[in-house]
Design a protein around this motif. Structure first.
Motif, PDB file in Angstrom:
ATOM      1  N   SER A  17     -38.630   9.108  -6.893  1.00 39.00           N
ATOM      2  CA  SER A  17     -39.563   8.378  -7.855  1.00 39.00           C
ATOM      3  C   SER A  17     -39.481   8.126  -9.286  1.00 39.00           C
ATOM      4  CB  SER A  17     -41.410   9.000  -7.491  1.00 39.00           C
ATOM      5  OG  SER A  17     -40.999  10.384  -8.656  1.00 39.00           O
ATOM      6  N   ILE A  18     -39.001   8.367 -10.101  1.00 37.70           N
ATOM      7  CA  ILE A  18     -38.096   8.579 -10.526  1.00 37.70           C
ATOM      8  C   ILE A  18     -37.009   7.432 -11.419  1.00 37.70           C
ATOM      9  CG2 ILE A  18     -37.802   9.365 -13.315  1.00 37.70           C
ATOM     10  CD1 ILE A  18     -39.685  11.595 -12.671  1.00 37.70           C
ATOM     11  N   CYS A  19     -36.228   8.178 -10.609  1.00 32.26           N
ATOM     12  CA  CYS A  19     -34.239   7.557 -11.113  1.00 32.26           C
ATOM     13  C   CYS A  19     -34.279   6.375 -10.298  1.00 32.26           C
ATOM     14  CB  CYS A  19     -34.097   8.879 -10.818  1.00 32.26           C
ATOM     15  SG  CYS A  19     -33.816  10.247 -11.566  1.00 32.26           S
ATOM     16  N   GLU A  20     -33.718   6.108 -10.995  1.00 27.74           N
ATOM     17  CA  GLU A  20     -32.672   4.140 -10.456  1.00 27.74           C
ATOM     18  C   GLU A  20     -31.523   4.412 -10.365  1.00 27.74           C
ATOM     19  OE1 GLU A  20     -34.086   0.040 -11.607  1.00 27.74           O
ATOM     20  OE2 GLU A  20     -34.898   1.598 -13.332  1.00 27.74           O
ATOM     21  N   GLN A  21     -30.848   5.191  -9.119  1.00 28.67           N
ATOM     22  CA  GLN A  21     -29.837   5.841  -8.477  1.00 28.67           C
ATOM     23  C   GLN A  21     -28.468   5.202  -9.142  1.00 28.67           C
ATOM     24  OE1 GLN A  21     -27.744   5.787  -4.072  1.00 28.67           O
ATOM     25  NE2 GLN A  21     -28.690   8.133  -4.449  1.00 28.67           N
ATOM     26  N   GLY A  22     -27.949   5.471  -9.353  1.00 27.61           N
ATOM     27  CA  GLY A  22     -26.322   4.362 -10.182  1.00 27.61           C
ATOM     28  C   GLY A  22     -26.756   3.706 -11.138  1.00 27.61           C
ATOM     29  N   LYS A  23     -27.757   3.648 -12.036  1.00 23.47           N
ATOM     30  CA  LYS A  23     -28.482   2.754 -13.658  1.00 23.47           C
ATOM     31  C   LYS A  23     -27.901   3.685 -14.618  1.00 23.47           C
ATOM     32  CE  LYS A  23     -30.386  -1.497 -11.506  1.00 23.47           C
ATOM     33  NZ  LYS A  23     -30.117  -1.023  -9.473  1.00 23.47           N
ATOM     34  N   GLU A  24     -27.098   3.037 -15.638  1.00 30.63           N
ATOM     35  CA  GLU A  24     -27.357   3.764 -17.118  1.00 30.63           C
ATOM     36  C   GLU A  24     -28.458   3.731 -17.051  1.00 30.63           C
ATOM     37  OE1 GLU A  24     -24.992   2.630 -20.874  1.00 30.63           O
ATOM     38  OE2 GLU A  24     -25.125   1.134 -19.580  1.00 30.63           O
ATOM     39  N   THR A  25     -28.381   5.376 -18.342  1.00 29.33           N
ATOM     40  CA  THR A  25     -29.797   6.331 -18.708  1.00 29.33           C
ATOM     41  C   THR A  25     -29.441   6.631 -20.194  1.00 29.33           C
ATOM     42  OG1 THR A  25     -30.931   8.050 -19.052  1.00 29.33           O
ATOM     43  CG2 THR A  25     -28.401   8.521 -18.127  1.00 29.33           C
ATOM     44  N   LYS A  26     -30.332   6.352 -20.943  1.00 27.95           N
ATOM     45  CA  LYS A  26     -29.893   6.515 -22.491  1.00 27.95           C
ATOM     46  C   LYS A  26     -29.883   8.047 -22.712  1.00 27.95           C
ATOM     47  CE  LYS A  26     -29.215   1.423 -24.127  1.00 27.95           C
ATOM     48  NZ  LYS A  26     -28.415   1.495 -23.137  1.00 27.95           N
ATOM     49  N   ASP A  27     -30.511   8.488 -21.954  1.00 33.04           N
ATOM     50  CA  ASP A  27     -30.491  10.646 -22.637  1.00 33.04           C
ATOM     51  C   ASP A  27     -30.674  10.888 -20.954  1.00 33.04           C
ATOM     52  OD1 ASP A  27     -32.104  12.871 -23.310  1.00 33.04           O
ATOM     53  OD2 ASP A  27     -32.897  11.741 -24.605  1.00 33.04           O
ATOM     54  N   ALA A  28     -30.174  11.324 -20.405  1.00 32.48           N
ATOM     55  CA  ALA A  28     -30.320  11.793 -19.178  1.00 32.48           C
ATOM     56  C   ALA A  28     -31.417  13.371 -19.172  1.00 32.48           C
ATOM     57  CB  ALA A  28     -29.285  12.943 -18.691  1.00 32.48           C
ATOM     58  N   LYS A  29     -31.309  13.560 -20.717  1.00 33.56           N
ATOM     59  CA  LYS A  29     -31.951  14.640 -20.757  1.00 33.56           C
ATOM     60  C   LYS A  29     -33.365  15.344 -20.557  1.00 33.56           C
ATOM     61  CE  LYS A  29     -28.310  18.121 -23.415  1.00 33.56           C
ATOM     62  NZ  LYS A  29     -28.162  18.657 -23.389  1.00 33.56           N
ATOM     63  N   LEU A  30     -33.495  14.319 -21.289  1.00 33.06           N
ATOM     64  CA  LEU A  30     -35.146  13.249 -21.153  1.00 33.06           C
ATOM     65  C   LEU A  30     -35.495  13.195 -19.802  1.00 33.06           C
ATOM     66  CD1 LEU A  30     -37.566  13.330 -23.222  1.00 33.06           C
ATOM     67  CD2 LEU A  30     -37.275  10.754 -23.008  1.00 33.06           C
ATOM     68  N   LEU A  31     -34.825  12.552 -19.180  1.00 35.22           N
ATOM     69  CA  LEU A  31     -35.070  12.152 -17.379  1.00 35.22           C
ATOM     70  C   LEU A  31     -34.788  13.973 -16.706  1.00 35.22           C
ATOM     71  CD1 LEU A  31     -35.357   9.717 -15.532  1.00 35.22           C
ATOM     72  CD2 LEU A  31     -33.376   9.641 -14.742  1.00 35.22           C
ATOM     73  N   GLU A  32     -34.075  14.811 -16.901  1.00 36.21           N
ATOM     74  CA  GLU A  32     -34.446  15.582 -16.232  1.00 36.21           C
ATOM     75  C   GLU A  32     -35.590  16.280 -16.828  1.00 36.21           C
ATOM     76  OE1 GLU A  32     -31.070  19.492 -15.018  1.00 36.21           O
ATOM     77  OE2 GLU A  32     -31.076  18.382 -17.137  1.00 36.21           O
ATOM     78  N   GLN A  33     -35.627  16.327 -18.343  1.00 38.17           N
ATOM     79  CA  GLN A  33     -36.966  17.384 -18.540  1.00 38.17           C
ATOM     80  C   GLN A  33     -38.449  16.441 -17.964  1.00 38.17           C
ATOM     81  OE1 GLN A  33     -37.564  16.305 -23.043  1.00 38.17           O
ATOM     82  NE2 GLN A  33     -35.327  18.221 -22.821  1.00 38.17           N
ATOM     83  N   GLU A  34     -38.650  15.324 -17.532  1.00 37.18           N
ATOM     84  CA  GLU A  34     -39.457  14.271 -16.640  1.00 37.18           C
ATOM     85  C   GLU A  34     -39.991  14.752 -15.780  1.00 37.18           C
ATOM     86  OE1 GLU A  34     -41.779  10.320 -16.394  1.00 37.18           O
ATOM     87  OE2 GLU A  34     -39.623  10.142 -17.238  1.00 37.18           O
ATOM     88  N   ILE A  35     -38.477  14.834 -14.880  1.00 36.95           N
ATOM     89  CA  ILE A  35     -38.186  15.595 -12.989  1.00 36.95           C
ATOM     90  C   ILE A  35     -38.948  16.950 -13.545  1.00 36.95           C
ATOM     91  CG2 ILE A  35     -37.642  16.358 -11.463  1.00 36.95           C
ATOM     92  CD1 ILE A  35     -34.986  13.357 -12.624  1.00 36.95           C
ATOM     93  N   GLN A  36     -38.691  17.905 -14.078  1.00 38.42           N
ATOM     94  CA  GLN A  36     -38.941  18.979 -14.394  1.00 38.42           C
ATOM     95  C   GLN A  36     -40.406  19.456 -14.278  1.00 38.42           C
ATOM     96  OE1 GLN A  36     -36.949  21.708 -13.632  1.00 38.42           O
ATOM     97  NE2 GLN A  36     -34.904  20.917 -13.461  1.00 38.42           N
TER      98      GLN A  36
END
Length: 191
Positions: free
Chosen positions: A117-136
């Motif tokens: 629901s959050i990620c756009e598979q295969g698209k570039e991310t500027k901050d993977a840690k921030l994305l992972e924190q949101e998921i957690q």
């Protein structure tokens, strides 16, 4: 050869599942025609076989989804280490119905649902840690997640299935089945 290749597949699949210790025994390599003219391959999970079609799921807006929308001729390659068998399937991919996509999405664990629901598979991310924190954070809150509109799956209707059983002698047993006028025609092929 009168035997149905789908019947053979199901028998071989069950034998491998009964023996295997791998963490993801349903893994299969999906190959597509890339948008850049190169072939593209990645591993997905076989969900089941419905009406003799192989079912896979995932984001429809991912590279695989975009490539299948452009050219729905695909291939699946299974390699099973316990039984030392390989199966190659070529077929036509079609989107599965929404109700089936809902069923498969509902069966996923909460982490997988939130990532989808959050990620756009295969698209570039500027901050993977921030994305992972949101998921957690969302996982820890045990949020309810509806299936995203761009998440679904494909039903792959086979037109060609090749079975290969490896032999120590290297004289491998290979059988090829091709769909001709709605009927499967099988033949033994050389190793």
């Amino acid at each position: 050869m009168k035997t149905s290749p789908i019947k053979i597949f199901k028998e071989w699949y069950k034998e491998e599942l009964d023996l295997t210790q791998v963490r993801i025994p349903t893994a299969v390599c999906l190959s597509t025609h890339g948008t850049d003219e190169f072939p593209n391959a990645r591993f997905v999970s076989l969900k089941e076989i419905i009406n003799d079609a192989f079912i896979i799921t995932g984001p429809l807006n991912s590279l695989k989804g975009i490539e299948i929308a452009k050219d729905n001729h695909v291939a699946l390659t299974f390699w099973w280490t316990e039984t030392e068998r390989q199966i190659r399937v070529q077929g036509i991919a079609r989107k599965i119905p929404e109700r089936l996509a809902d069923k498969y999405f509902h069966e996923r664990d909460i982490y997988s649902k939130i990532v989808s629901s959050i990620c756009e598979q295969g698209k570039e991310t500027k901050d993977a840690k921030l994305l992972e924190q949101e998921i957690q954070q969302r996982v820890s809150r045990k949020e309810m997640v509806d299936r995203p509109e761009d998440w679904g799956g494909f039903s792959i209707d086979p037109v060609r299935i090749e079975f290969l059983e490896f032999k120590a002698s290297r004289f491998h047993d290979r059988k090829l089945f091709e769909l001709e006028n709605g009927k499967w025609k099988g033949k033994q092929i050389q190793p």
